[in-house]
Design an enzyme around this catalytic site. Sequence first.
Site: not given
Length: 262
Positions: A67, A113, A116, A136
Site C-alpha cells: 500500500a 499489500g 495480499e 509491515e
Amino acid sequence: MKTAAAEVLVEIEGKIGVVTINRPQALNALSIAVMDAVSEALGGFDRDPSIHAMVLAGLPKAFAAGADIGEMKGIAGGAAAEKQLARHLSNWDRIGNLKKPLVAAVSGFALGGGCELAMACDMIVASETAVFGQPEVLIGVIPGAGGTQRLTKVVGKALSMEMNLTGRKLTAREALSYGLVNKVVPVESFLSEAKKLAHTIAAQPPLAVQAAKASVLAAVDSKLSEGLSFERQSFFRLFDTQDQKEGMTAFSEKRKPVWTGK
Ligand code: DAK
C-alpha cells in the site's frame, strides 16, 4: 503526475479481461486511487458476460511494493484509522468477492499489500524475479488485507509466523515449493503465461468454472463439513444448466462441446 486511469491499464483479449497496474515510479505502490481503479475494472469484467476469466498484472520490476506508505503515514489512530481506510477496505472486499477466476501475473516485488493482492487472486503465475513478503512489521504495523490469514492458510503457521514477525521474504522458487504460486516462468513471459492460463480457464463452461471457484474458496474459508455441503449444492445446481447436458452429450458423441454459459 499521472492520473489514476494511466496508472491502471485495462484491455480485453478474447474472453479474458486484463488489468495492469502501471505506477513504475513508486514500484506500483497501491494508492487509494489505484485500488479504486483496479477494483472498478475487475468489477466491470466480473459483470460483463463476454468475459470469462481475468488477469491482474504488475510490471516486470514490481507487482506492487505494498500500500502507499506516503498516504498511510498521516492516518490518525483508533476509530479514525478504520474510518479513513474504509474505502480501501471496500475495494479489497470487492476483489475478494469476484465470481470469475482471477489470475495474478507477478514479477518483482509483491510486498505487503502487493503480496495480499496477489493472494486475493485465485492463482499466481510468478516470474523468476518475484519476491513475496509481509514486511509491515518493519514499519510498525501488521498486514491489514489478509496477509496473516491467507498466507497462513497456504504456507502454514511456522513460515507465516516467520514472515509476519520478521519480514522474511520468499523467492519465486521458495513460493512455488510452499504452494503459494502455480508456476515460475522467465520474466519475459510472466504476463503471456498468466494470460495463457486465463484463456485455458475461459475456454471451459463458465457456470461450472464459477461454481468450482466458489467451492474451492468454501474449502479454504470453512470447516470441511461446510465445504463439502457447499460443493454438493453447487454440483447439483449445475444439472439445471444446458452446459452440463452439452458437456456430457458431447463426451458420449465423441465431439467437442459448444459452451453457451446457460
Ligand atoms: N509506498 C510508497 N512508495 C513506495 C513504496 C510503498 N509501499 N515502495 C516503494 N516506494 C517508492 C519509494 O519511495 C521510491 O520513491 P522515490 O524515493 O524514488 O520517489 C520508489 O518507490 C523506489 O523505491 P526504492 O528507492 O526504495 O527502491 P529499492 O529498489 O531501493 O527498494 C523496496 C525496493 C521494495 C525493497 C523498497 O522500496 C521497500 O522496502 N518498499 C516498501 C515495502 C513495504 O514496506 N511494503 C509494505 C507497505 S504497508 C489495508 C490494505 C493494505 C494494507 C494495509 C491495510 N486495508 C484494506 C485496511 C497494506 C499495507 C502495506 O502494504
